[in-house]
Design a protein around this motif. Sequence first.
Motif, mmCIF file in Angstrom:
data_model
loop_
_atom_site.group_PDB
_atom_site.id
_atom_site.type_symbol
_atom_site.label_atom_id
_atom_site.label_comp_id
_atom_site.label_asym_id
_atom_site.label_seq_id
_atom_site.Cartn_x
_atom_site.Cartn_y
_atom_site.Cartn_z
ATOM 1 N N VAL A 127 0.846 -1.204 0.000
ATOM 2 C CA VAL A 127 0.000 0.000 0.000
ATOM 3 C C VAL A 127 0.883 1.257 0.000
ATOM 4 N N GLU A 128 1.979 1.224 0.748
ATOM 5 C CA GLU A 128 2.902 2.366 0.744
ATOM 6 C C GLU A 128 3.537 2.556 -0.628
ATOM 7 N N ALA A 129 3.892 1.434 -1.266
ATOM 8 C CA ALA A 129 4.507 1.524 -2.596
ATOM 9 C C ALA A 129 3.529 2.125 -3.610
ATOM 10 N N VAL A 130 2.255 1.755 -3.496
ATOM 11 C CA VAL A 130 1.247 2.245 -4.445
ATOM 12 C C VAL A 130 0.784 3.657 -4.077
ATOM 13 N N GLY A 131 0.678 3.906 -2.780
ATOM 14 C CA GLY A 131 0.152 5.204 -2.330
ATOM 15 C C GLY A 131 1.185 6.320 -2.341
ATOM 16 N N GLY A 132 2.459 5.954 -2.201
ATOM 17 C CA GLY A 132 3.525 6.951 -2.173
ATOM 18 C C GLY A 132 3.271 8.006 -1.103
ATOM 19 N N ASP A 133 3.564 9.253 -1.439
ATOM 20 C CA ASP A 133 3.410 10.321 -0.435
ATOM 21 C C ASP A 133 1.977 10.841 -0.336
ATOM 22 N N LYS A 134 1.063 10.216 -1.082
ATOM 23 C CA LYS A 134 -0.348 10.645 -1.002
ATOM 24 C C LYS A 134 -1.091 9.969 0.136
ATOM 25 N N VAL A 135 -0.464 8.974 0.760
ATOM 26 C CA VAL A 135 -1.149 8.223 1.821
ATOM 27 C C VAL A 135 -0.298 8.166 3.096
ATOM 28 N N LYS A 136 -0.992 7.985 4.200
ATOM 29 C CA LYS A 136 -0.313 7.728 5.472
ATOM 30 C C LYS A 136 -0.851 6.384 5.944
ATOM 31 N N VAL A 137 0.001 5.358 5.894
ATOM 32 C CA VAL A 137 -0.461 3.991 6.124
ATOM 33 C C VAL A 137 -0.237 3.575 7.575
ATOM 34 N N GLN A 138 -1.265 3.008 8.156
ATOM 35 C CA GLN A 138 -1.109 2.380 9.459
ATOM 36 C C GLN A 138 -1.427 0.904 9.322
ATOM 37 N N THR A 139 -0.547 0.067 9.879
ATOM 38 C CA THR A 139 -0.685 -1.370 9.743
ATOM 39 C C THR A 139 -1.137 -1.959 11.070
ATOM 40 N N LEU A 140 -2.159 -2.819 11.029
ATOM 41 C CA LEU A 140 -2.686 -3.359 12.291
ATOM 42 C C LEU A 140 -1.789 -4.459 12.866
ATOM 43 N N VAL A 141 -1.446 -5.452 12.044
ATOM 44 C CA VAL A 141 -0.604 -6.554 12.528
ATOM 45 C C VAL A 141 0.819 -6.294 12.049
ATOM 46 N N GLY A 142 1.693 -5.992 12.979
ATOM 47 C CA GLY A 142 3.037 -5.512 12.641
ATOM 48 C C GLY A 142 4.008 -6.598 12.212
ATOM 49 N N PRO A 143 5.276 -6.205 12.002
ATOM 50 C CA PRO A 143 6.328 -7.135 11.593
ATOM 51 C C PRO A 143 6.445 -8.326 12.549
ATOM 52 N N ASP A 144 6.738 -9.480 11.986
ATOM 53 C CA ASP A 144 6.954 -10.709 12.752
ATOM 54 C C ASP A 144 5.733 -11.184 13.542
ATOM 55 N N ARG A 145 4.569 -10.604 13.246
ATOM 56 C CA ARG A 145 3.368 -11.003 13.987
ATOM 57 C C ARG A 145 2.448 -11.833 13.090
ATOM 58 N N ASP A 146 1.656 -12.681 13.749
ATOM 59 C CA ASP A 146 0.803 -13.637 13.042
ATOM 60 C C ASP A 146 -0.611 -13.082 12.862
ATOM 61 N N ALA A 147 -0.975 -12.761 11.632
ATOM 62 C CA ALA A 147 -2.297 -12.176 11.358
ATOM 63 C C ALA A 147 -3.436 -13.200 11.473
ATOM 64 N N HIS A 148 -3.119 -14.501 11.298
ATOM 65 C CA HIS A 148 -4.181 -15.519 11.382
ATOM 66 C C HIS A 148 -4.874 -15.481 12.741
ATOM 67 N N VAL A 149 -4.101 -15.323 13.784
ATOM 68 C CA VAL A 149 -4.640 -15.450 15.151
ATOM 69 C C VAL A 149 -4.646 -14.112 15.892
ATOM 70 N N TYR A 150 -4.564 -13.025 15.135
ATOM 71 C CA TYR A 150 -4.507 -11.691 15.741
ATOM 72 C C TYR A 150 -5.807 -11.355 16.485
#
Length: 297
Positions: free
Chosen positions: A36-59
């Motif tokens: 999303v950051e790569a596509v949005g560039g400086d037009k977006v401010k991205v916040q990610t819910l499940v961070g690095p090294d974290r498991d989104a399946h069981v979040y």
Amino acid sequence: MLTRLIPAALAAILALPATAEPIPVVATFSILGHVVEAVGGDKVKVQTLVGPDRDAHVYQPTPQDSRVLAEAKVVVTNGLGFEGWIERLIKASGTKAQIVVATQGLRTRKLADAHGHAHGGSVDPHVWHDPRRMAPYARNIAEGLAAADPANAEAYRINATSFAGLLGTLDSWAESRFAEVPQAKRKVITTHDAFGYLSERYRLTFRAPKGITTDSEPSAKGIARLIDQIRAEKIKAVFVENISDRRQIDQLAKEAGVTVGGRLYSDALSGTDGPARTYEALFRHNVSLLTSGMLQN
Ligand SMILES: [Zn+2]
């Protein structure tokens, strides 16, 4: 003089075109957040819910996540059941955001029943391990951002196209790396069934004690069968995943008499000091590690 100057200066400021603030965008997990950051560039401010090294399946979402969603203009999800918790969170947050499902319309991989786990639906959600599928993925993100922010639609489409260029480079690089490994050696053991798209694309065989989601424990019988396979087929390419507890793979490797060959980045990026800070770094790290591991088989 001063009293006249101040309103004049103020009027000049007001006459300037409004500086466009980046729009608030939420991505569910770190790999998606990077795209999303790569596509949005400086037009977006991205916040990610499940961070690095974290498991989104069981979040487990937090009340803070709900507030972040409520303020977002766009919420981007992977879909295909990867974030089983997202629909409830969207509803609970009352967000008016544009909801984008990045895997919308992608050709997906149906699950092999050989793994026998009744979790996660019938489709493999881990599409990011096939760079060719990530081009339409990035395009879906661009269209979602464009719908919420039409003034910058062109910028999003251009960024998605240039990201697709990178994906093409990564795909041909991976093809040539895997070509170094004879077909009979292309066997890998890892924690869960996250690499189905990679194995389909580059003709590899992955086996895992866990199914496509991480919320189930493998049976003792399943583990024993895997140990037998490692021994019988002399598989040395045994890896842990960054999102998972490594004890199970450590134990399995020990019983099979092999050494764990390193850490694959399956469902999340690494932290900023790790080897998989971006999509490209993640992909290159995994392919390099897999290639050298399989050559030991
Ligand atoms: Zn997974």
